[in-house]
Design an enzyme around this catalytic site. Structure first.
Site, PDB file in Angstrom:
ATOM      1  N   SER A  42     -16.865  -8.118 -18.932  1.00 48.09           N
ATOM      2  CA  SER A  42     -16.332  -6.903 -18.307  1.00 48.09           C
ATOM      3  C   SER A  42     -15.724  -7.230 -16.947  1.00 48.09           C
ATOM      4  O   SER A  42     -14.982  -6.431 -16.384  1.00 48.09           O
ATOM      5  CB  SER A  42     -17.440  -5.848 -18.145  1.00 48.09           C
ATOM      6  OG  SER A  42     -18.584  -6.414 -17.541  1.00 48.09           O
ATOM      7  N   ASP A  80     -21.759 -13.888 -21.115  1.00 48.44           N
ATOM      8  CA  ASP A  80     -20.880 -13.715 -22.274  1.00 48.44           C
ATOM      9  C   ASP A  80     -20.094 -14.982 -22.544  1.00 48.44           C
ATOM     10  O   ASP A  80     -19.486 -15.549 -21.616  1.00 48.44           O
ATOM     11  CB  ASP A  80     -19.846 -12.607 -21.983  1.00 48.44           C
ATOM     12  CG  ASP A  80     -20.288 -11.248 -22.477  1.00 48.44           C
ATOM     13  OD1 ASP A  80     -20.899 -11.176 -23.563  1.00 48.44           O
ATOM     14  OD2 ASP A  80     -20.017 -10.261 -21.776  1.00 48.44           O
ATOM     15  N   GLU A 172     -23.578  -1.182 -28.330  1.00 51.69           N
ATOM     16  CA  GLU A 172     -22.625  -0.501 -27.451  1.00 51.69           C
ATOM     17  C   GLU A 172     -21.917   0.646 -28.178  1.00 51.69           C
ATOM     18  O   GLU A 172     -21.323   0.454 -29.256  1.00 51.69           O
ATOM     19  CB  GLU A 172     -21.578  -1.518 -26.930  1.00 51.69           C
ATOM     20  CG  GLU A 172     -20.566  -0.872 -25.992  1.00 51.69           C
ATOM     21  CD  GLU A 172     -19.754  -1.853 -25.162  1.00 51.69           C
ATOM     22  OE1 GLU A 172     -19.985  -3.072 -25.234  1.00 51.69           O
ATOM     23  OE2 GLU A 172     -18.880  -1.372 -24.416  1.00 51.69           O
TER      24      GLU A 172
HETATM   25  O1  KIV Z   1     -19.241  -7.434 -20.644  1.00 53.13           O
HETATM   26  C1  KIV Z   1     -20.167  -6.644 -20.401  1.00 53.13           C
HETATM   27  O2  KIV Z   1     -20.426  -6.244 -19.266  1.00 53.13           O
HETATM   28  C2  KIV Z   1     -20.977  -6.191 -21.532  1.00 53.13           C
HETATM   29  C3  KIV Z   1     -21.849  -4.995 -21.306  1.00 53.13           C
HETATM   30  C4  KIV Z   1     -21.038  -3.774 -21.329  1.00 53.13           C
HETATM   31  C5  KIV Z   1     -22.968  -4.953 -22.272  1.00 53.13           C
HETATM   32  O3  KIV Z   1     -20.886  -6.719 -22.585  1.00 53.13           O
END
Ligand code: KIV
Length: 255
Positions: A42, A80, A172
């Site tokens: 994000s 991520d 989500e």
């Molecule tokens: O990238 C992110 O911040 C996420 C959250 C919204 C869970 O995957």
């Protein structure tokens, strides 16, 4: 850090996760005492100003993971793996190792990618799943799992990902009833964002919950403060005081 504790602790209290992308916020979250910090892709939107997460690179994730790791000394950091960087088990392994080296304790994989998840777990790398709305590939950001066939697919994906042994699953933007059904069916704790109250934990993007961008208004988002307004007021005050000669005053001046 032992992330399997999350799987073993399912049902013994809610899991609190927030995102962080830099040193100072990570330090504050660490001091505030939350269960997990997510260096989410994000950051493509809230830090870099893009429309989605699709332009985020491994180099971006490494840079932000290193910054967060300098600030968070006791909170596990999950990162991520960005789009196109976990296409094959080999790529995923190589990139996960780079993130661990940068300070991550585990990685998050978007979508049901059994070979990738299996390969990471086999090498002892803790994996957090992510189902429902998948920002890396979704054509638009909308509620998922409203239609029965889409709901069933998400449910089956959750069972599969759970069986592989992920330590938790982010859900989500799905209806509360579906999130509840998944939460009751899987051994891994679920962490919801826009997935209602029956999940085993909740996550929000830190910039959103602090009210930095007032134009972002999804139904699930609760703002716990209004930093946008607080920052603008502080900047306005600074501007005024410099213009009228009130700052710097004697107290803030070296002699
Ligand atoms: O990238 C992110 O911040 C996420 C959250 C919204 C869970 O995957």
């Amino acid at each position: 850090m032992e992330l399997d504790a999350f799987r073993n602790g399912k049902g013994k209290g809610k899991i609190i996760m927030l995102t962080a992308y830099d040193y100072q916020i990570a330090r504050i979250l660490d001091e505030a005492g939350i269960d997990l910090i997510l260096v989410g892709d994000s950051l493509g939107m809230v830090v870099q100003g893009h429309m989605d997460t699709r332009s985020v690179t491994m180099e971006d994730m490494i840079y932000h993971t290193q910054s967060v790791a300098r600030g968070a000394k006791k909170t596990p950091i999950i990162v991520d793996i960005p789009i196109n960087c976990d296409e094959t088990p080999k790529d995923a392994l190589e990139n996960a190792r780079r993130l661990l080296k940068a300070g991550a304790h585990g990685v998050k994989i978007e979508g049901n990618k059994p070979e990738v998840i299996e390969a990471l777990l086999k090498e002892g790398i803790p994996v957090m799943g992510h189902l429902g709305l998948l920002p890396q590939t979704a054509p638009s950001y909308r509620l998922k799992g409203k239609q029965p066939d889409e709901a069933e697919k998400i449910f089956q994906d959750a069972l599969e990902v759970d069986k592989l042994g992920v330590f938790s699953i982010v859900l989500e933007c799905i209806p509360e009833g579906l999130a509840r059904r998944i939460t009751e069916a899987v051994g891994a704790p679920t962490i919801g964002i826009g997935a209602g109250k029956y999940c085993d934990g909740q996550v929000l993007v830190i910039n959103d919950m602090l009210g930095l961008d007032l134009s972002f208004t999804p139904k699930y988002l609760k703002r716990y403060t209004n930093l946008n307004q607080i920052i603008k007021e502080a900047v306005g005050k600074f501007k005024e005081e410099v213009k009228n000669g009130k700052y710097p005053d004697e107290e803030h001046t070296y002699q």
